[in-house]
Scaffold this motif. Structure first.
Motif, PDB file in Angstrom:
ATOM      1  N   ASN A  83       0.826  -1.203   0.000  1.00  0.00           N
ATOM      2  CA  ASN A  83       0.000   0.000   0.000  1.00  0.00           C
ATOM      3  C   ASN A  83       0.863   1.257   0.000  1.00  0.00           C
ATOM      4  O   ASN A  83       0.564   2.227  -0.696  1.00  0.00           O
ATOM      5  N   ASP A  86       2.378   1.586  -3.493  1.00  0.00           N
ATOM      6  CA  ASP A  86       1.358   1.920  -4.497  1.00  0.00           C
ATOM      7  C   ASP A  86       1.058   3.415  -4.539  1.00  0.00           C
ATOM      8  O   ASP A  86       0.770   3.960  -5.605  1.00  0.00           O
ATOM      9  N   GLN A  87       1.112   4.090  -3.420  1.00  0.00           N
ATOM     10  CA  GLN A  87       0.814   5.516  -3.427  1.00  0.00           C
ATOM     11  C   GLN A  87       1.797   6.304  -4.285  1.00  0.00           C
ATOM     12  O   GLN A  87       1.472   7.371  -4.788  1.00  0.00           O
ATOM     13  N   VAL A  89       3.857   4.633  -6.887  1.00  0.00           N
ATOM     14  CA  VAL A  89       3.919   4.020  -8.207  1.00  0.00           C
ATOM     15  C   VAL A  89       2.695   4.378  -9.048  1.00  0.00           C
ATOM     16  O   VAL A  89       2.824   4.672 -10.231  1.00  0.00           O
ATOM     17  N   GLU A  90       1.523   4.402  -8.459  1.00  0.00           N
ATOM     18  CA  GLU A  90       0.297   4.658  -9.207  1.00  0.00           C
ATOM     19  C   GLU A  90       0.296   6.040  -9.847  1.00  0.00           C
ATOM     20  O   GLU A  90      -0.391   6.260 -10.842  1.00  0.00           O
ATOM     21  N   GLN A  91       1.051   6.953  -9.315  1.00  0.00           N
ATOM     22  CA  GLN A  91       1.110   8.297  -9.885  1.00  0.00           C
ATOM     23  C   GLN A  91       1.735   8.306 -11.277  1.00  0.00           C
ATOM     24  O   GLN A  91       1.521   9.243 -12.047  1.00  0.00           O
ATOM     25  N   HIS A  92       2.500   7.277 -11.596  1.00  0.00           N
ATOM     26  CA  HIS A  92       3.259   7.261 -12.858  1.00  0.00           C
ATOM     27  C   HIS A  92       2.692   6.300 -13.900  1.00  0.00           C
ATOM     28  O   HIS A  92       3.198   6.227 -15.005  1.00  0.00           O
ATOM     29  N   PHE A  93       1.638   5.580 -13.560  1.00  0.00           N
ATOM     30  CA  PHE A  93       1.097   4.596 -14.517  1.00  0.00           C
ATOM     31  C   PHE A  93      -0.362   4.818 -14.786  1.00  0.00           C
ATOM     32  O   PHE A  93      -1.182   5.088 -14.102  1.00  0.00           O
TER      33      PHE A  93
END
Length: 93
Positions: A83, A86-87, A89-93
């Motif tokens: 978690n 993810d906070q 990594v999700e910003q870049h995908f």
């Protein structure tokens, strides 16, 4: 989780991805990832530390071979880590 080394954290992920892996299986998976030898003097003391921390369970397959599984606390630690990652990594995908 913040007091674990990256190596110990990687061990938790390997254990999570296999059903009751034994030490040699964990060693081989880590060697494939690191592309370098993982010696027994590094592997087994770290496994013992993870057992002592309550993050993994250790059982005996036979007189020479132990298996390992994540404990409930180990699962919680990995979920928390995922978690947290993810906070970012999700910003870049």
């Amino acid at each position: 989780m913040d007091d674990l080394t990256a190596f110990q954290r990687d061990m938790l992920f390997v254990i999570a991805g296999h059903e009751k892996p034994h030490g040699l299986k964990i060693k081989n998976m880590l060697e494939n990832y690191y592309e370098d030898e993982v010696n027994h003097g590094r592997l087994y003391p770290n496994l013992d530390d993870l057992v002592d921390e309550g993050l993994i369970n250790k059982g005996e397959k036979d007189k020479r071979t132990n298996w390992y599984t994540l404990s409930a606390q180990g699962i919680e630690v990995l979920n928390h880590r995922r978690n947290w990652e993810d906070q970012f990594v999700e910003q870049h995908f």
